[in-house]
Design a protein around this motif. Structure first.
Motif, PDB file in Angstrom:
ATOM      1  N   GLY A 163       0.632  -1.365  -0.320  1.00  0.00           N
ATOM      2  CA  GLY A 163       0.305   0.048  -0.101  1.00  0.00           C
ATOM      3  C   GLY A 163       0.650   1.587  -0.239  1.00  0.00           C
ATOM      4  O   GLY A 163       0.272   2.038   0.157  1.00  0.00           O
ATOM      5  N   LEU A 164       2.009   1.240   0.100  1.00  0.00           N
ATOM      6  CA  LEU A 164       2.861   2.565  -0.430  1.00  0.00           C
ATOM      7  C   LEU A 164       3.445   3.412  -1.707  1.00  0.00           C
ATOM      8  O   LEU A 164       4.291   4.187  -1.937  1.00  0.00           O
ATOM      9  N   ALA A 165       3.009   1.998  -2.243  1.00  0.00           N
ATOM     10  CA  ALA A 165       2.943   2.545  -3.351  1.00  0.00           C
ATOM     11  C   ALA A 165       1.576   3.095  -4.782  1.00  0.00           C
ATOM     12  O   ALA A 165       0.738   2.162  -4.358  1.00  0.00           O
ATOM     13  N   LEU A 166       1.397   3.656  -6.022  1.00  0.00           N
ATOM     14  CA  LEU A 166       0.463   3.508  -6.200  1.00  0.00           C
ATOM     15  C   LEU A 166       0.281   2.538  -7.149  1.00  0.00           C
ATOM     16  O   LEU A 166       1.252   1.372  -7.856  1.00  0.00           O
ATOM     17  N   PRO A 167      -0.744   2.032  -7.463  1.00  0.00           N
ATOM     18  CA  PRO A 167      -1.374   1.121  -7.995  1.00  0.00           C
ATOM     19  C   PRO A 167      -0.762   1.038  -9.619  1.00  0.00           C
ATOM     20  O   PRO A 167      -0.467   1.719 -10.342  1.00  0.00           O
ATOM     21  N   GLY A 168       0.098   0.478  -9.950  1.00  0.00           N
ATOM     22  CA  GLY A 168       1.193  -0.177 -11.280  1.00  0.00           C
ATOM     23  C   GLY A 168       2.407  -0.237 -11.049  1.00  0.00           C
ATOM     24  O   GLY A 168       3.117  -0.756 -11.976  1.00  0.00           O
ATOM     25  N   ASN A 169       2.925   0.343  -9.966  1.00  0.00           N
ATOM     26  CA  ASN A 169       3.927   0.870  -9.804  1.00  0.00           C
ATOM     27  C   ASN A 169       5.075  -0.812  -9.984  1.00  0.00           C
ATOM     28  O   ASN A 169       6.293  -0.628 -10.610  1.00  0.00           O
ATOM     29  N   GLY A 170       4.424  -1.594  -9.391  1.00  0.00           N
ATOM     30  CA  GLY A 170       5.433  -2.803  -9.939  1.00  0.00           C
ATOM     31  C   GLY A 170       6.036  -3.479 -10.999  1.00  0.00           C
ATOM     32  O   GLY A 170       7.118  -4.446 -11.762  1.00  0.00           O
ATOM     33  N   THR A 171       4.805  -2.676 -12.415  1.00  0.00           N
ATOM     34  CA  THR A 171       4.292  -3.620 -12.996  1.00  0.00           C
ATOM     35  C   THR A 171       4.408  -2.687 -14.624  1.00  0.00           C
ATOM     36  O   THR A 171       4.461  -3.046 -15.918  1.00  0.00           O
ATOM     37  N   ILE A 172       4.481  -1.953 -14.531  1.00  0.00           N
ATOM     38  CA  ILE A 172       4.861  -0.864 -15.741  1.00  0.00           C
ATOM     39  C   ILE A 172       5.972  -0.162 -16.073  1.00  0.00           C
ATOM     40  O   ILE A 172       6.681  -0.304 -15.797  1.00  0.00           O
ATOM     41  N   PRO A 173       6.131  -0.434 -16.930  1.00  0.00           N
ATOM     42  CA  PRO A 173       7.549  -0.631 -17.397  1.00  0.00           C
ATOM     43  C   PRO A 173       8.229   0.600 -18.231  1.00  0.00           C
ATOM     44  O   PRO A 173       7.616   1.530 -18.417  1.00  0.00           O
ATOM     45  N   ALA A 174       9.473   0.002 -18.214  1.00  0.00           N
ATOM     46  CA  ALA A 174      10.294   1.552 -17.643  1.00  0.00           C
ATOM     47  C   ALA A 174      10.018   2.457 -18.664  1.00  0.00           C
ATOM     48  O   ALA A 174      10.050   4.027 -18.777  1.00  0.00           O
ATOM     49  N   VAL A 175       9.992   1.629 -20.050  1.00  0.00           N
ATOM     50  CA  VAL A 175      10.013   2.588 -21.227  1.00  0.00           C
ATOM     51  C   VAL A 175       8.611   3.497 -21.622  1.00  0.00           C
ATOM     52  O   VAL A 175       8.771   3.644 -23.021  1.00  0.00           O
ATOM     53  N   MET A 176       7.775   2.580 -20.969  1.00  0.00           N
ATOM     54  CA  MET A 176       6.733   3.405 -21.064  1.00  0.00           C
ATOM     55  C   MET A 176       6.292   4.210 -20.448  1.00  0.00           C
ATOM     56  O   MET A 176       6.819   4.849 -19.827  1.00  0.00           O
ATOM     57  N   SER A 177       4.977   5.534 -21.305  1.00  0.00           N
ATOM     58  CA  SER A 177       5.251   6.646 -21.058  1.00  0.00           C
ATOM     59  C   SER A 177       4.373   6.778 -19.620  1.00  0.00           C
ATOM     60  O   SER A 177       4.115   7.723 -18.783  1.00  0.00           O
ATOM     61  N   GLU A 178       3.366   6.202 -19.646  1.00  0.00           N
ATOM     62  CA  GLU A 178       2.541   5.139 -18.364  1.00  0.00           C
ATOM     63  C   GLU A 178       3.588   6.000 -17.320  1.00  0.00           C
ATOM     64  O   GLU A 178       2.785   6.066 -16.306  1.00  0.00           O
ATOM     65  N   ARG A 179       4.538   5.300 -17.491  1.00  0.00           N
ATOM     66  CA  ARG A 179       5.196   5.515 -16.153  1.00  0.00           C
ATOM     67  C   ARG A 179       5.770   6.720 -15.351  1.00  0.00           C
ATOM     68  O   ARG A 179       5.820   7.099 -14.243  1.00  0.00           O
ATOM     69  N   ILE A 180       6.322   7.615 -16.489  1.00  0.00           N
ATOM     70  CA  ILE A 180       6.411   9.025 -16.126  1.00  0.00           C
ATOM     71  C   ILE A 180       4.613   9.481 -15.714  1.00  0.00           C
ATOM     72  O   ILE A 180       4.764  10.426 -14.944  1.00  0.00           O
ATOM     73  N   ARG A 181       3.967   9.423 -15.964  1.00  0.00           N
ATOM     74  CA  ARG A 181       2.236   9.964 -15.932  1.00  0.00           C
ATOM     75  C   ARG A 181       1.893   9.501 -14.075  1.00  0.00           C
ATOM     76  O   ARG A 181       2.125  10.285 -13.286  1.00  0.00           O
ATOM     77  N   LEU A 182       2.778   8.382 -13.830  1.00  0.00           N
ATOM     78  CA  LEU A 182       2.494   7.732 -12.394  1.00  0.00           C
ATOM     79  C   LEU A 182       3.843   8.118 -11.549  1.00  0.00           C
ATOM     80  O   LEU A 182       3.047   8.222 -10.344  1.00  0.00           O
TER      81      LEU A 182
END
Length: 552
Positions: A208-227
């Motif tokens: 619970g100390l990170a937002l959903p997607g923290n473990g799995t959204i790949p490093a190279v995806m822009s979704e990681r920047i949005r997260l």
């Protein structure tokens, strides 16, 4: 605000002058000061992109009305440190990360912290620090690497480690080995399988100390920047609401983490890190409890090294929310646990169905009926040992054979690559524990050499060191007590029969009790291998029993 102690009152004048020297305006000084722990460096592939994550977090903090202030944390690349004395520094770096972050956050009373993490010891070290400092905190990782392709197969860094053994066995050409090297790690990010880094990034999400997607959204995806931007914005809400890590990381949250760990088939190193993080929260986790949870938690995922699926596959299958939603059908997850989203676990995972049942199996069709990790005990490991059950071939769930004994990882590797290990053997590597190493090296090289030599279904490996999350096969690590403390693993003789029964959770040295007692009486402690520097001080700390949460 917590930062008022360095900003308010007449006696704050010298401190204000120094804050002004940073270029901060009066308006900024009046706002919440948010410490951003940046783990960025240029030697770890999982950390090379963290400057972009940090920049995105800074934007999020500023958007939400806070002032971002960056300070560093170290990180060791386990893969690059593997196979030489550098690996002795890997696990102990976790304590350096936690301690140095504590020092910075107490010396400079930030109102909140954003932990920008990525790899094996960095993630648990920062989670330990968050729990210890206990001010509003949130974690954002750099994201996992994409997997590679070689001759029509998905590959990861573990494929390369195993290929070394295959090459030495004469079953792979130098040209193919070089080709694999050039395509196995195609992007930045934490290595693409369910190895230790990704295991702990997923655990930070589950806790619970990170937002959903923290473990799995790949490093190279822009979704990681949005997260990352959302993470920066969210810390201001946590500061305003005074929600602290220990409010979130409760005993129930750790039970959730152990359940999801079993479902995912995480790295055995999670059995080192979760108890250490829990200890900082004032919660003690007994290793044996993992077996109780495992009995009621099916293994739903076979990611690399257990299978070919990568973290991208897990993300596209629904990620951690889908795994937890499926597990919730068993009625054992604590759905009312708080998280940094401001919602409960139950609210976060509601409606997240499995999108690919070949990657995340439903609970009525799991890969295994029990969880991915097992704790084995017996006269060879009275205090326990750990195996990644989900990565063991079914034929090796029960195994008995003669011990081939080595007092260091290096000697064992030489024997394996030299063709001196044979089907049926049980390789024993000792004096590689926290004190005996010192530093408790990972044994990815010897396990990979066994797999690469085609012995993965016939040879077991037992050690008081530990295993990489990329290890597979009948690899049993963390044997306790360790050899340097006179544990039974120090008393094994060449040729002794060792019986492994993963289904029964037992690890047995087939020697009469009287003979073991005789060997114990004759055993003499060995002189430490390292006598100066940080590792020597660390070994003395372990020797004195002042382990805290470390490596027990």
């Amino acid at each position: 605000m917590r930062s008022d102690k360095m900003k308010k009152g007449p006696t704050a004048a010298p401190r204000l002058a120094l804050l002004k020297a940073l270029g901060l305006t009066d308006e900024e000084i009046e706002r919440p000061l948010i410490g951003i722990v940046s783990s960025k460096n240029d030697i770890v592939p999982g950390h090379m992109n963290l400057d972009k994550i940090v920049d995105a977090v800074k934007q999020g903090v500023a958007l939400a009305g806070g002032v971002p202030i960056v300070f560093p944390a170290i990180a060791v690349c386990d893969g690059i440190a593997m196979g030489h004395e550098g690996m002795k520094y890997s696990l102990v770096s976790r304590e350096l990360i936690a301690d140095s972050t504590e020092a910075m956050a107490i010396a400079h009373p930030f109102d909140g912290l954003v932990m920008v993490a990525a790899c094996d010891k960095n993630v648990p070290g920062l989670l330990m620090a968050a729990a210890r400092i206990n001010i509003p905190s949130i974690v954002i990782s750099g994201g996992p690497m994409l997997g590679g392709w070689f001759k029509g197969h998905k590959v990861t860094v573990s494929s390369v480690f195993e290929a070394v053994g295959t090459f030495h066995a004469g079953k792979m050409t130098a040209e193919d080995l070089n080709g694999l090297v050039n395509c196995a790690c195609p992007t930045c990010g934490s290595c693409a399988g369910m190895f230790t880094a990704n295991s702990m990034n997923c655990m930070s999400e589950v806790l619970g100390l990170a937002l959903p997607g923290n473990g799995t959204i790949p490093a190279v995806m822009s979704e990681r920047i949005r997260l990352a931007k959302k993470t920066g914005m969210r810390i201001l809400d946590l500061v305003k609401e005074n929600v602290r890590p220990r409010d979130i990381m409760t005993a129930e949250a750790f039970e959730n983490a152990l359940m999801v760990d079993m479902a995912l088939g995480c790295s055995t190193n999670s059995m080192l890190h979760l108890p250490a993080i829990a200890h900082e929260c004032g919660i003690e986790i007994d290793l044996g409890y993992a077996n109780e949870i495992s009995k009621h938690t099916p293994n739903l995922c076979h990611l690399s090294p257990a299978g070919e699926a990568t973290m991208l596959d897990l993300e596209q299958a629904g990620g951690i929310p889908a795994v937890m939603h499926e597990l919730s059908k068993l009625g054992r997850l604590h759905l009312d646990c708080r998280t940094v989203t401001g919602k409960t676990v139950g609210e976060n995972i509601a409606g997240h169905e499995i999108l690919n049942p070949e990657v995340i199996r439903p609970i009525d069709h799991p890969f295994m009926k029990e969880g991915g990790i097992a704790v084995l005990k017996g006269n060879l490991a009275p205090d326990g040992s750990v195996v990644k059950r989900s990565a063991v071939d079914p034929s090796m769930m029960k195994h008995q054979g003669p011990a081939r004994v080595f007092d260091s990882e290096d000697d064992a590797i030489a024997a394996i690559l030299g063709g001196k290990i044979h089907p049926g053997d049980v390789v024993v590597i000792r004096y590689e524990g926290p004190k005996g190493g010192p530093g408790m090296r990972e044994m990815l090289n010897p396990t990979s050499a066994i797999i690469g030599a085609g012995l993965g279904n016939t040879v077991a490996l037992i050690t008081d060191g530990r295993f990489s999350g990329a290890s597979r096969g009948a690899s049993i690590g963390h044997v306790s007590p360790e050899a340097a403390d006179g544990g039974p693993i120090a008393l094994v003789h060449e040729g002794d029969q060792i019986a492994i029964d993963i289904e029964a959770n037992t690890l047995t040295l087939c020697v009469p009790d009287e003979e073991l007692a005789r060997r114990k009486a004759a055993w003499e402690p060995r002189q430490p291998k390292i006598t100066t520097g940080y590792l020597a001080r660390y070994a003395k700390l372990v020797s004195s029993g002042m382990k805290g949460a470390v490596l027990s």
